[in-house]
Design an enzyme around this catalytic site. Structure first.
Site, PDB file in Angstrom:
ATOM      1  N   ASP A 167      43.085  15.970  35.367  1.00 52.47           N
ATOM      2  CA  ASP A 167      44.007  16.948  35.934  1.00 52.47           C
ATOM      3  C   ASP A 167      45.291  17.004  35.090  1.00 52.47           C
ATOM      4  O   ASP A 167      45.480  16.204  34.181  1.00 52.47           O
ATOM      5  CB  ASP A 167      44.307  16.579  37.391  1.00 52.47           C
ATOM      6  CG  ASP A 167      44.394  17.807  38.289  1.00 52.47           C
ATOM      7  OD1 ASP A 167      44.760  18.881  37.781  1.00 52.47           O
ATOM      8  OD2 ASP A 167      44.116  17.684  39.500  1.00 52.47           O
ATOM      9  N   ASP A 224      43.048  26.357  42.679  1.00 50.23           N
ATOM     10  CA  ASP A 224      42.121  25.647  43.560  1.00 50.23           C
ATOM     11  C   ASP A 224      41.467  26.636  44.512  1.00 50.23           C
ATOM     12  O   ASP A 224      42.150  27.460  45.135  1.00 50.23           O
ATOM     13  CB  ASP A 224      42.857  24.607  44.410  1.00 50.23           C
ATOM     14  CG  ASP A 224      43.166  23.336  43.624  1.00 50.23           C
ATOM     15  OD1 ASP A 224      42.954  23.320  42.388  1.00 50.23           O
ATOM     16  OD2 ASP A 224      43.638  22.366  44.247  1.00 50.23           O
TER      17      ASP A 224
END
Ligand SMILES: *[C@@H]1O[C@H](CO)[C@@H](O)[C@H](O)[C@H]1NC(C)=O
Ligand SMILES: *[C@@H]1O[C@H](CO)[C@@H](O)[C@H](O)[C@H]1NC(C)=O
Length: 424
Positions: A167, A224
């Protein structure tokens, strides 16, 4: 003999296309030659760490063991879902004070990561893990990789990881631009091949996809995902608006990642579930489920295990598709797939989308008609058509100047394979 010659053409053309794609320099770890398939908890289970009150839903070794068992016993592994990937919230808040190594949360992963990895491998599955390139993980549950690339890559290799999602939180732009390639090199130096999933472009204003494809097996280009048609459609639109750029860099070993499959949760209708699966297959997206495999409804499980649709996603030409027609109400998405005939003409997977929104009855099924040529289906030999969501369908032969009719449910899709006819 003619037959043999024809066969050799059929075999040779796809290989040629794959080679052509591989010539663009991408990450050479030999992995993810087709889009990875698997399971990741994040959208469904988020960062649930309270195992006292929520023992079934907390991020813990029991969740991953249960899911490993279900991937196998419920038939998901057999159709290709093989990567079981831990997302954020697995770590202790600080590194081991003497070795500086990352530590798994002692309460939620009491057996440790090596043991969990062995368990997953013991089921014939592959083991993935999450990390962050910066100072902290995104959920602020543990240290990022900053300053420890070699050590952390080696730790993952020692644990038997097959896949690393990196990430991009709590890092500066220049740190990410240096960090993603550097962490990939650290992974390479461990000698263990691990799929490298980068969130890099999502955090970048103007991503350099050429560079990203050179270092990553897959990359998150969108926000997301959440459990709704709106979210699925928004990500489709993001892809559509950037599709020429996005698909130019994708191919065997390097894929655009529009985030997880939310099928099997709460808010996607049956039709929207089919929509997400069809479009994710057309654009050659990784098929990473996020759901509770114990409670996926039978009809959604059947969709997730549809071998014809998965075959489109995993097609060996490795050419991602795109949206070729878009209006206020309809979209048509097309992907070139195998087989290829003697003239080098592809077969196609074609998804017809009804966005809904008509003035009269905004959420009704709608008929859509198109002459195939206008979608780029122009092989004079014609195409044999089957409905990919109905294995017993056989709709016969269509020529390029034939009109094709389909009736599409609202916020849903119809999805067909147009298999190009050989030359006679
Ligand atoms: C490391 O990179 C080299 C050069 O790209 C490649 O040939 C090799 O297979 C990679 N090794 C691993 C373990 O990924
Ligand atoms: C599937 O296709 C068959 C053969 O064309 C047809 O009879 C049947 O009604 C179709 N099923 C569905 C659910 O559309």
């Amino acid at each position: 003999m003619l037959g043999t010659e024809r066969l050799s053409h059929l075999l040779c053309l796809p290989i040629w296309f794959c080679c052509a794609l591989r010539c663009i320099d991408g990450l050479e770890n030999g992995l993810a030659q087709t889009p990875p398939m698997g399971w990741m908890p994040f959208e469904r289970f988020q960062c649930t760490v309270d195992c006292i009150h929520f023992p079934r839903d907390c991020i813990s070794e029991s969740l991953f063991k249960r899911t490993a068992d279900l991937l196998v016993s419920e038939g998901y592994a057999a159709v290709g879902f093989q990567y079981l990937i831990i997302d954020d919230c697995w770590m202790e808040r600080i590194r081991d004070t003497s070795t500086q190594k990352l530590l798994a949360d002692r309460k939620r992963f009491p057996s440790g990561m090596s043991a969990l990895s062995r368990y997953i491998h013991g089921r014939g599955l592959k083991f993935g893990i999450y990390h962050d390139v910066g100072q902290q993980t995104c959920m602020f549950r543990g240290p990022g990789a900053r300053g420890h690339f070699e050590l952390d890559a080696q730790t993952f290799a020692d644990w038997g990881a097959d896949y690393v999602k990196l990430d991009g939180c709590y890092a500066t732009e220049s740190e990410r631009n240096r960090g993603y390639p550097a962490f990939g090199k650290a992974m390479n130096r461990t000698g263990r091949t691990m799929v490298y999933s980068c969130s890099w472009p999502f955090y970048t204003e103007k991503p350099d996809y050429r560079l990203i494809a050179k270092h990553c097996n897959l990359w998150r280009f969108a926000e997301d995902i959440t459990d709704s048609y709106t979210s699925v459609f928004r990500i489709m639109e993001l892809y559509r608006r950037n599709q020429e750029l996005l698909l130019a860099h994708a191919g065997p070993g390097r894929w655009n990642d529009p985030d997880m499959l939310v099928l099997g949760n709460f808010r996607l209708s049956y039709d929207a579930s089919r929509l997400q699966l069809a479009i994710w297959s057309v654009i050659a997206a990784p098929l990473i489920m996020t759901n509770d495999l114990e409670t996926v409804r039978p009809e959604i499980k059947e969709l997730l295990q549809n071998r014809e649709v998965i075959a489109v996603n995993q097609d060996l030409l490795g050419m991602p598709g795109k949206c070729v027609r878009a209006s206020k109400y309809f979209q048509v998405w097309v992907r070139p797939v195998t087989p290829v005939n003697d003239l080098g003409q592809h077969s196609f997977a074609v998804a017809f989308v009804n966005r809904g929104g008509f003035d009269a009855c905004p959420l009704c099924p709608r008929n859509f008609e198109v002459v195939l040529e206008r979608l780029g289906l122009d092989s004079p030999t014609g195409y044999y058509v089957v409905d990919l969501f109905n294995s017993s369908s056989n709709m016969g032969m269509f020529k390029p100047n034939d009109a094709f009719n389909t009736r599409i449910n609202p916020e849903g899709v119809t999805f067909y394979k147009f298999t190009v006819a050989p030359l006679y």
